[in-house]
Design a protein around this motif. Sequence first.
Motif: not given
Length: 332
Positions: A150-173
Motif C-alpha cells: 500500500p502507498a506504493a507511490a510514496g518514498g518508502i513504497g517506491t523503494l520497497l517495490v524496487q527491492y522486491a522486484k530486484n529479488l524477483g518477487a511478485t509485487v502488487v502496488g
Amino acid sequence: MRSIRLYEYGPAENLTYDTVPDPEPGPGQVRIAVAAAGVHLLDTALRQGMPGPYPASAELPTVPGREVAGTVDRLGPGTGAQWLGRRVVAHLGMNPGGYAALAVTDAARLHEIPENLDEAEAVAMIGTGRTTLGILQFADLTAGSVAIVPAAAGGIGTLLVQYAKNLGATVVGLAGGPAKVARVRQNGADLAVDYTRPGWAGEVRAHLGDRGATVVFDSVGGATGRAAVDMLARGGRHLVFGWSGKGPHDGEPLTFTDEELAARGITSQGVLGPVMIERAGGDIRTLETLSLAEAAAGRLRPAVQRFPLSGAAAAHHALETRGTTGKVVLIP
C-alpha cells in the motif's frame, strides 16, 4: 541565513520563512551549507505539538527538520579537517534545524555523498532509505514472495517495490489515483491498482489467482490495510510502519486478537523504533550506510519531490493531504 521557523504549534501555515542568525559549530561538529532538507510525515505531527518518537521542542520558536545534505563549510573545534568542503548527508537525530540554509551537526553523524547521487537523493536515502531497509529486515523476501505494498507511490513504497522486484518477487502496488498508479507501474510493480476505486481488491485477487500474499507492507491501516491483510496466505507477514490511510477508518491502526492471527496462520508486527534498531545490531548507522550504498550501486532509486525552502508550508500541506509522490525535499 534564511530558514523556516515555527513560532506556535498548529497548521502548516504556522511555518514561517524567516531570517535567523547563522549557527556556529561546537566541538566535534560541522556546519553544512544545506542543498536539500528532508521533510517527513512525522514533521507534520511535531508541527502540531503531537507526541512522537522525538520530543516536541521545549522552546519555541524552533527550526524543524532532521535530514540534511550539502557541503561542509565550517568546522568546530577538534573536528577533523578532512570534512571541510566535502559533500555530506546526515540525520540530525534528536536535534532539529534542517529547514535552513545552514545546519550544524556532530561530525560522527556524517556520511560522504557518493559521486553519482545528488543531495536530494542522498537526503531521501538517509531517512526514507534507512527506514525501508530497516523494514525489510523483517520481510524475509525471496524470488517466490508475493508482496502487497500500500502507498506504493510514496518514498518508502517506491523503494520497497524496487527491492522486491530486484529479488524477483511478485509485487502488487496500491496507490491513490491514476497518476500515482502510473508511477507505481513505471517503477516495476507487476500490478498497480488504484485503491480509491470500488472493487480494487477483486482486481488484485484475480491477478494473484490461487496465490495468497506472503507479506503486506502496511503504512496505511484502516480499510485499505485490512483488505490487503485479508489477502495474506497462511504463514504471511503483516509488517506495520504507519496508519495514514484515507479510507472510512482514516488514521486507524489495524488490531488483531491472538486467536484471529492463529486461526489465519499469519503474524502482525510493528517494525519501527527500538525493534528495528535492535534487528540492525543496535546501530542505525548500519542501515544508513547500506541505504547509500544501494543507491550508489543503482539498485535503489529514490523518488523525490522538490519544494523551495520558502514553500515548506505547501510541502506539509501536500504531505497531509496525500498529494505527494516519493520523498519530499526542501531546496534552500
